[in-house]
Design an enzyme around this catalytic site. Structure first.
Site, PDB file in Angstrom:
ATOM      1  N   SER A  31       0.827  -1.205   0.000  1.00 53.39           N
ATOM      2  CA  SER A  31       0.000   0.000   0.000  1.00 53.39           C
ATOM      3  C   SER A  31       0.862   1.256   0.000  1.00 53.39           C
ATOM      4  O   SER A  31       1.969   1.277   0.535  1.00 53.39           O
ATOM      5  CB  SER A  31      -0.909   0.032   1.232  1.00 53.39           C
TER       6      SER A  31
HETATM    7  N1  SAH Z   1      -0.973  -3.953   3.819  1.00 53.33           N
HETATM    8  C1  SAH Z   1      -0.425  -4.667   2.696  1.00 53.33           C
HETATM    9  C2  SAH Z   1      -1.434  -4.581   1.563  1.00 53.33           C
HETATM   10  C3  SAH Z   1      -1.243  -5.664   0.582  1.00 53.33           C
HETATM   11  S1  SAH Z   1      -2.427  -5.640  -0.704  1.00 53.33           S
HETATM   12  C4  SAH Z   1       0.885  -4.035   2.278  1.00 53.33           C
HETATM   13  O1  SAH Z   1       1.005  -2.813   2.350  1.00 53.33           O
HETATM   14  O2  SAH Z   1       1.789  -4.742   1.852  1.00 53.33           O
HETATM   15  C5  SAH Z   1      -3.766  -6.525   0.033  1.00 53.33           C
HETATM   16  C6  SAH Z   1      -3.487  -7.944   0.413  1.00 53.33           C
HETATM   17  O3  SAH Z   1      -4.736  -8.516   0.835  1.00 53.33           O
HETATM   18  C7  SAH Z   1      -2.968  -8.826  -0.714  1.00 53.33           C
HETATM   19  O4  SAH Z   1      -1.763  -9.401  -0.321  1.00 53.33           O
HETATM   20  C8  SAH Z   1      -4.064  -9.862  -0.910  1.00 53.33           C
HETATM   21  O5  SAH Z   1      -3.574 -11.136  -1.263  1.00 53.33           O
HETATM   22  C9  SAH Z   1      -4.704  -9.892   0.471  1.00 53.33           C
HETATM   23  N2  SAH Z   1      -6.073 -10.401   0.523  1.00 53.33           N
HETATM   24  C10 SAH Z   1      -7.095 -10.191  -0.337  1.00 53.33           C
HETATM   25  N3  SAH Z   1      -8.193 -10.876   0.049  1.00 53.33           N
HETATM   26  C11 SAH Z   1      -7.846 -11.542   1.197  1.00 53.33           C
HETATM   27  C12 SAH Z   1      -8.518 -12.442   2.069  1.00 53.33           C
HETATM   28  N4  SAH Z   1      -9.788 -12.836   1.870  1.00 53.33           N
HETATM   29  N5  SAH Z   1      -7.861 -12.906   3.148  1.00 53.33           N
HETATM   30  C13 SAH Z   1      -6.568 -12.556   3.383  1.00 53.33           C
HETATM   31  N6  SAH Z   1      -5.874 -11.735   2.586  1.00 53.33           N
HETATM   32  C14 SAH Z   1      -6.493 -11.230   1.505  1.00 53.33           C
END
Ligand code: SAH
Length: 236
Positions: free
Chosen positions: A80
């Site tokens: 993010s």
């Molecule tokens: N806070 C993280 C954001 C990553 S993007 C960062 O800054 O690195 C969002 C993440 O949510 C992705 O890795 C995606 O795989 C995960 N995600 C999406 N749906 C999900 C679910 N149902 N359960 C767990 N993770 C999920």
């Protein structure tokens, strides 16, 4: 105006990665930029100043980690944007005593920020590759108050509930009732939810009578919150 000092804590070092003055300078510039966008929570700013954000992107892309934009990570996901991390964390109003659940570990950067501002952090990631990468990173950084899980965040973590705070870092179609159920009374959940093709950041507060109040904070952009898991933590 608050003052920052890089030497307030033991620096976070890991083998195989560097944290030099240039990268520290970029980090300070990033934090000043966040302040110029209205982030005021000094504890959040301090955590983001301390944590080498470039550890969470691939070697060779280190300077990109300090631009205020989302950046690709493994499994077609993104780390993010720093402003989003700062905003979501500020909205959680952490005092240090809360038990926090994060959905969407991704790179683990947001998780690490949370680990510096709260007692216990639980985090769930559906992509096994990201789960394993972040698991190693937390261990390498000697962070011991994070428990990470490979699973479907839609289910939350019933066995560890209730949580004082829940943060969802993927765009949902609605507010999952399962997560509301796992929120403690007076608990706060910060979640991006799609409305008319746009994502809106919502702050959901659980009232003493079990009902919720929902406040819209503004537009945002996240990868989608998807049901189910990808890969197996046992077999890979
Ligand atoms: N806070 C993280 C954001 C990553 S993007 C960062 O800054 O690195 C969002 C993440 O949510 C992705 O890795 C995606 O795989 C995960 N995600 C999406 N749906 C999900 C679910 N149902 N359960 C767990 N993770 C999920």
């Amino acid at each position: 105006m608050c003052k920052f000092d890089f030497l307030t804590q033991t620096p976070i070092m890991i083998t195989g990665r560097r944290d030099n003055y240039k990268l520290k300078g970029l980090r300070l510039r990033m934090v000043k930029h966040l302040m110029s966008l209205g982030i005021e929570d000094v504890k959040v700013l301090q955590a983001m100043l301390e944590i080498p954000r470039h550890y969470f992107v691939e070697t060779g892309f280190e300077e990109w980690a300090y631009r205020d934009q989302a950046f690709p990570i493994a499994s077609d996901q993104t780390i993010s944007r720093p402003y989003t991390v700062a905003l979501q964390t500020s909205l959680l109003k952490l005092t240090g005593r809360e038990k926090v659940l994060e959905i969407g570990t991704g790179s683990g950067y947001q998780t690490t920020v949370l680990s510096m501002l709260s007692n216990r952090v639980y985090t769930i990631e559906r992509q096994v590759v990201l789960f394993k990468q972040s698991n190693k990173l937390f261990a390498d950084m000697d962070i011991f108050n994070i428990r990470n899980f490979h699973g479907d965040g839609y289910q939350g973590l019933g066995k560890r509930a209730p949580f004082d705070r829940i943060i969802v870092t993927a765009g949902a179609n609605d507010i999952p009732q399962m997560l509301v159920d796992q929120l403690a009374p007076q608990g706060i959940m910060v979640i991006p939810v799609v409305n008319n093709d746009k994502q809106e950041m919502l702050v959901v507060t659980k009232l003493p009578n079990g009902k919720t109040s929902v406040k819209k904070v503004g537009e945002c952009e996240f990868v989608p919150f998807l049901e189910g898991t990808v890969g197996s933590a046992d077999l890979v």
